[in-house]
Scaffold this motif. Structure first.
Motif, mmCIF file in Angstrom:
data_model
loop_
_atom_site.group_PDB
_atom_site.id
_atom_site.type_symbol
_atom_site.label_atom_id
_atom_site.label_comp_id
_atom_site.label_asym_id
_atom_site.label_seq_id
_atom_site.Cartn_x
_atom_site.Cartn_y
_atom_site.Cartn_z
ATOM 1 N N TYR A 1 0.809 -1.208 0.000
ATOM 2 C CA TYR A 1 0.000 0.000 0.000
ATOM 3 C C TYR A 1 0.847 1.265 0.000
ATOM 4 O O TYR A 1 0.471 2.275 -0.610
ATOM 5 C CB TYR A 1 -0.970 -0.003 1.193
ATOM 6 N N ILE A 2 2.000 1.239 0.658
ATOM 7 C CA ILE A 2 2.898 2.392 0.620
ATOM 8 C C ILE A 2 3.334 2.673 -0.817
ATOM 9 O O ILE A 2 3.284 3.811 -1.296
ATOM 10 C CB ILE A 2 4.136 2.147 1.524
ATOM 11 N N VAL A 3 3.762 1.625 -1.519
ATOM 12 C CA VAL A 3 4.183 1.774 -2.914
ATOM 13 C C VAL A 3 3.006 2.210 -3.785
ATOM 14 O O VAL A 3 3.147 3.084 -4.656
ATOM 15 C CB VAL A 3 4.793 0.455 -3.440
ATOM 16 N N ALA A 4 1.837 1.616 -3.551
ATOM 17 C CA ALA A 4 0.668 1.924 -4.375
ATOM 18 C C ALA A 4 0.264 3.388 -4.226
ATOM 19 O O ALA A 4 0.002 4.077 -5.228
ATOM 20 C CB ALA A 4 -0.495 1.008 -3.983
ATOM 21 N N TYR A 5 0.219 3.886 -2.992
ATOM 22 C CA TYR A 5 -0.138 5.289 -2.774
ATOM 23 C C TYR A 5 0.912 6.223 -3.366
ATOM 24 O O TYR A 5 0.588 7.262 -3.968
ATOM 25 C CB TYR A 5 -0.301 5.579 -1.280
ATOM 26 N N LEU A 6 2.173 5.874 -3.202
ATOM 27 C CA LEU A 6 3.252 6.710 -3.745
ATOM 28 C C LEU A 6 3.169 6.789 -5.262
ATOM 29 O O LEU A 6 3.277 7.876 -5.854
ATOM 30 C CB LEU A 6 4.610 6.160 -3.314
ATOM 31 N N LEU A 7 2.959 5.655 -5.912
ATOM 32 C CA LEU A 7 2.883 5.646 -7.370
ATOM 33 C C LEU A 7 1.640 6.383 -7.863
ATOM 34 O O LEU A 7 1.696 7.086 -8.872
ATOM 35 C CB LEU A 7 2.884 4.209 -7.893
ATOM 36 N N LEU A 8 0.534 6.242 -7.142
ATOM 37 C CA LEU A 8 -0.672 6.969 -7.526
ATOM 38 C C LEU A 8 -0.421 8.474 -7.452
ATOM 39 O O LEU A 8 -0.839 9.232 -8.334
ATOM 40 C CB LEU A 8 -1.836 6.581 -6.615
ATOM 41 N N PHE A 9 0.298 8.912 -6.424
ATOM 42 C CA PHE A 9 0.628 10.328 -6.285
ATOM 43 C C PHE A 9 1.523 10.794 -7.434
ATOM 44 O O PHE A 9 1.274 11.840 -8.048
ATOM 45 C CB PHE A 9 1.327 10.563 -4.947
ATOM 46 N N LEU A 10 2.561 10.021 -7.746
ATOM 47 C CA LEU A 10 3.490 10.406 -8.812
ATOM 48 C C LEU A 10 2.794 10.434 -10.170
ATOM 49 O O LEU A 10 3.023 11.343 -10.981
ATOM 50 C CB LEU A 10 4.679 9.444 -8.843
ATOM 51 N N VAL A 11 1.954 9.436 -10.415
ATOM 52 C CA VAL A 11 1.206 9.412 -11.673
ATOM 53 C C VAL A 11 0.265 10.608 -11.751
ATOM 54 O O VAL A 11 0.126 11.252 -12.801
ATOM 55 C CB VAL A 11 0.430 8.085 -11.818
ATOM 56 N N GLY A 12 -0.381 10.940 -10.623
ATOM 57 C CA GLY A 12 -1.275 12.094 -10.596
ATOM 58 C C GLY A 12 -0.540 13.384 -10.907
ATOM 59 O O GLY A 12 -1.016 14.215 -11.693
ATOM 60 N N VAL A 13 0.643 13.562 -10.311
ATOM 61 C CA VAL A 13 1.455 14.757 -10.578
ATOM 62 C C VAL A 13 1.842 14.811 -12.047
ATOM 63 O O VAL A 13 1.783 15.873 -12.688
ATOM 64 C CB VAL A 13 2.717 14.766 -9.691
ATOM 65 N N LYS A 14 2.222 13.653 -12.612
ATOM 66 C CA LYS A 14 2.634 13.605 -14.008
ATOM 67 C C LYS A 14 1.480 13.979 -14.941
ATOM 68 O O LYS A 14 1.642 14.789 -15.864
ATOM 69 C CB LYS A 14 3.157 12.222 -14.366
ATOM 70 N N LEU A 15 0.305 13.404 -14.698
ATOM 71 C CA LEU A 15 -0.847 13.713 -15.534
ATOM 72 C C LEU A 15 -1.236 15.187 -15.414
ATOM 73 O O LEU A 15 -1.546 15.846 -16.413
ATOM 74 C CB LEU A 15 -2.036 12.837 -15.143
#
Length: 262
Positions: A239-253
């Motif tokens: 879940y730590i990795v999942a939340y982090l990646l969701l945040f990074l993807v959101g910033v990128k989009l």
């Protein structure tokens, strides 16, 4: 309809495949159940080399093949009630995406999906966690319908349905394997439904399908790597990795959409 939307071409095949092979492997890892946010990066990365519509068309048959391997692995671990809530909205989102294909603004969709993803993760990190233990949220048909619709729509545009789906699934706090299994079942339905409007719009041209076929052997390898990683990480770390990646993807989009509009 006309096949004019399978546009563009691979002007530099060597550099395209040097980029495309790692992209397919990363998406496969995501499909296999590890680092789900990686799948959202496929079309933006391939867009560095080809037209975005061509990138999306090339990836769809590969995603459909990956879904088969993923479903077999997680066939006993998925939540039926969650899918009943999400799927109707997702199908409606795909229909809207197909009907508005000629007029939709992909950059605005990136901004909306990106902003929602960043807000969702920031709210979890800085508000909910500070209140102590975050209790699982119950199923919500209205919220699931809206986020399912956004996921189907974003998935149709650029295979970017992961962030809206995560915003519904994560608060349920399902076991990591059940969460991945539910996501896998959701996307095999979404991706195979998408084949209909993609074919109708001429996206599945011979040229695009030929490139998909060349990249297809790397699909099961990526999925296997994702399954291997999924089975070797703890629920908390997942879940730590999942939340982090969701945040990074959101910033990128969000950044891509804003940059294109200025």
């Amino acid at each position: 309809m006309s096949s004019g939307y399978g546009v563009g071409g691979v002007t530099d095949p060597l550099w395209f495949y040097l980029l495309a092979v790692p992209v397919v492997l990363l998406v496969g890892i995501s499909k296999g159940g590890f680092a789900g946010g990686l799948g959202t990066l496929a079309v933006p990365l391939l867009t560095l080399m080809v037209d975005p519509r061509m990138a999306a068309a090339i990836m769809l048959p590969i995603l459909c093949a990956m879904d088969i391997f993923s479903v077999w692995e997680y066939r006993r671990a998925w939540d039926r009630e969650t899918l009943k809530i999400l799927i109707p909205g997702a199908v409606l989102g795909i229909v809207i995406g197909g009907l508005t294909f000629h007029v939709m603004n992909g950059d605005m969709i990136r901004i909306i999906v990106g902003a929602m993803s960043v807000y969702f993760v920031a709210n979890y990190w800085f508000v909910q966690r500070r209140r102590g233990v975050v209790a699982p949220q119950p199923q919500n048909a209205l919220r699931g319908g809206i986020l399912g619709g956004m996921s189907g729509f974003a998935s149709f545009i650029a295979h970017a349905g992961g962030p809206p789906l995560s915003q519904y699934l994560f608060p349920l706090q399902l076991d990591k394997t059940r969460l991945v299994g539910t996501s896998v079942m959701f996307f095999i339905i979404v991706n195979y439904v998408k084949l209909i409007p993609y074919a109708w719009l001429g996206q599945l041209s011979f040229e695009n399908l030929k490139i998909s076929l060349y990249l297809l052997p790397f699909a099961p390898l990526g999925v296997w790597l994702g399954i291997w990683l999924h089975n070797r990480v703890s629920n908390r770390f997942f879940y730590i990795v999942a939340y982090l990646l969701l945040f990074l993807v959101g910033v990128k989009l969000l950044a891509e959409g804003l940059y294109a509009l200025v």
